[in-house]
Design a protein around this motif. Structure first.
Motif, mmCIF file in Angstrom:
data_model
loop_
_atom_site.group_PDB
_atom_site.id
_atom_site.type_symbol
_atom_site.label_atom_id
_atom_site.label_comp_id
_atom_site.label_asym_id
_atom_site.label_seq_id
_atom_site.Cartn_x
_atom_site.Cartn_y
_atom_site.Cartn_z
ATOM 1 N N GLU A 56 12.415 2.029 11.116
ATOM 2 C CA GLU A 56 13.385 2.499 10.125
ATOM 3 C C GLU A 56 12.625 3.162 8.999
ATOM 4 O O GLU A 56 11.649 2.625 8.490
ATOM 5 C CB GLU A 56 14.218 1.347 9.578
ATOM 6 N N ARG A 57 13.077 4.346 8.634
ATOM 7 C CA ARG A 57 12.466 5.070 7.525
ATOM 8 C C ARG A 57 13.573 5.589 6.626
ATOM 9 O O ARG A 57 14.471 6.280 7.082
ATOM 10 C CB ARG A 57 11.612 6.225 8.065
ATOM 11 N N ALA A 58 13.496 5.216 5.377
ATOM 12 C CA ALA A 58 14.500 5.670 4.400
ATOM 13 C C ALA A 58 13.875 6.683 3.468
ATOM 14 O O ALA A 58 12.685 6.741 3.293
ATOM 15 C CB ALA A 58 15.019 4.489 3.601
ATOM 16 N N ARG B 208 9.388 -5.170 13.545
ATOM 17 C CA ARG B 208 9.897 -3.881 13.097
ATOM 18 C C ARG B 208 8.880 -3.241 12.166
ATOM 19 O O ARG B 208 8.239 -3.922 11.362
ATOM 20 C CB ARG B 208 11.220 -4.082 12.352
ATOM 21 N N THR B 209 8.762 -1.928 12.258
ATOM 22 C CA THR B 209 8.005 -1.146 11.295
ATOM 23 C C THR B 209 9.024 -0.401 10.443
ATOM 24 O O THR B 209 10.008 0.130 10.971
ATOM 25 C CB THR B 209 7.089 -0.136 12.023
ATOM 26 N N CYS B 210 8.797 -0.393 9.145
ATOM 27 C CA CYS B 210 9.722 0.329 8.273
ATOM 28 C C CYS B 210 8.960 0.974 7.124
ATOM 29 O O CYS B 210 7.833 0.584 6.800
ATOM 30 C CB CYS B 210 10.824 -0.588 7.763
ATOM 31 N N SER B 211 9.591 1.960 6.536
ATOM 32 C CA SER B 211 9.030 2.665 5.390
ATOM 33 C C SER B 211 10.196 3.034 4.482
ATOM 34 O O SER B 211 11.207 3.560 4.951
ATOM 35 C CB SER B 211 8.294 3.919 5.858
ATOM 36 N N PHE B 212 10.064 2.722 3.201
ATOM 37 C CA PHE B 212 11.182 2.958 2.296
ATOM 38 C C PHE B 212 10.683 3.153 0.864
ATOM 39 O O PHE B 212 9.659 2.593 0.473
ATOM 40 C CB PHE B 212 12.172 1.780 2.350
ATOM 41 N N PRO B 213 11.425 3.933 0.063
ATOM 42 C CA PRO B 213 11.075 4.054 -1.348
ATOM 43 C C PRO B 213 11.669 2.870 -2.112
ATOM 44 O O PRO B 213 12.785 2.432 -1.829
ATOM 45 C CB PRO B 213 11.745 5.368 -1.762
ATOM 46 N N TRP C 120 6.919 2.100 0.346
ATOM 47 C CA TRP C 120 6.434 0.855 0.930
ATOM 48 C C TRP C 120 6.439 1.022 2.441
ATOM 49 O O TRP C 120 7.448 1.395 3.022
ATOM 50 C CB TRP C 120 7.355 -0.297 0.543
ATOM 51 N N ASP C 121 5.318 0.754 3.067
ATOM 52 C CA ASP C 121 5.200 0.761 4.526
ATOM 53 C C ASP C 121 4.959 -0.678 4.960
ATOM 54 O O ASP C 121 4.051 -1.331 4.434
ATOM 55 C CB ASP C 121 4.028 1.631 4.979
ATOM 56 N N GLN C 122 5.766 -1.164 5.910
ATOM 57 C CA GLN C 122 5.669 -2.572 6.312
ATOM 58 C C GLN C 122 5.716 -2.748 7.818
ATOM 59 O O GLN C 122 6.444 -2.035 8.511
ATOM 60 C CB GLN C 122 6.830 -3.393 5.718
ATOM 61 N N GLU C 123 4.992 -3.745 8.268
ATOM 62 C CA GLU C 123 5.132 -4.300 9.618
ATOM 63 C C GLU C 123 5.802 -5.646 9.398
ATOM 64 O O GLU C 123 5.250 -6.515 8.716
ATOM 65 C CB GLU C 123 3.773 -4.468 10.292
ATOM 66 N N PRO D 81 0.826 -1.196 0.000
ATOM 67 C CA PRO D 81 0.000 0.000 0.000
ATOM 68 C C PRO D 81 0.862 1.248 0.000
ATOM 69 O O PRO D 81 2.002 1.231 0.444
ATOM 70 C CB PRO D 81 -0.797 -0.121 1.296
ATOM 71 N N GLU D 82 0.312 2.328 -0.478
ATOM 72 C CA GLU D 82 1.004 3.614 -0.427
ATOM 73 C C GLU D 82 1.020 4.111 1.013
ATOM 74 O O GLU D 82 0.258 3.662 1.857
ATOM 75 C CB GLU D 82 0.282 4.622 -1.327
#
Length: 168
Positions: A166-168, A81-86, A92-95, A5-6
């Motif tokens: 983590e967010r990139a 972990r929760t992360c968000s990255f291009p 992409w947002d992930q659990e 999802p966005e």
């Protein structure tokens, strides 16, 4: 990798595997940004849950699809972990749930997976903790060397550990 999802939607749920061999080496995949193959990183096998699939079921399926390894002893849930990255032109947002697994099976890159994986994964490699500590290459999760060292020294945590976002 299933569609993600966005930003702003429900995060994609992804099961990941910390796969150790008999020498306590961890298996990582080598990936790159499809739009810029010079942007590379190493990451754990795993991916999105499909349909009503459970976390452990997804971990086993993704590991088999991405590495060809099916003979594993799936252990406990280690980390969340929760992360968000291009990636590939979107965010992409992930659990993520990280499971410990052990194997005696030798990895063989199958070239399988999704079309996106075939466009963005170049192979795999077994890493020692020392090699991870010494590398200057990008590895996800970013503290994997430290986390692996703790795991090998102390064993699995009594309850899953929540890693920093983590967010990139």
């Amino acid at each position: 990798m299933a569609e993600a999802p966005e930003t702003g939607g429900t995060p994609r749920r992804a099961a990941r595997v910390i796969l150790l061999d008999e020498r306590d080496r961890v298996l990582l995949l080598h990936g790159f940004e499809p739009a810029d193959p010079s942007e590379t990183w190493w990451f754990t096998p795993g991916g999105g849950l499909e349909g009503d699939e459970g976390w452990e079921e997804a971990a086993r399926r993704e590991l088999a699809e991405e590495t060809g390894i099916t003979e594993i002893e799936l252990g406990p849930l280690l980390w969340r972990r929760t992360c968000s990255f291009p990636f590939d032109g979107r965010r992409w947002d992930q659990e993520e749930h990280y499971y410990l697994a052990r194997t005696r099976q030798t990895a063989v890159w199958t070239g399988g997976g999704t079309e996106l994986e075939r466009r963005s994964v170049t192979g795999l490699r077994w890493w020692t903790c020392g090699e991870l500590l010494a590398t200057h290459e990008t590895v996800y999760p970013s503290r994997l060397a430290e986390l692996l060292g703790t795991l090998l020294r102390d064993g699995p945590p009594k309850a899953p550990v929540r890693l920093e976002t983590e967010r990139a």
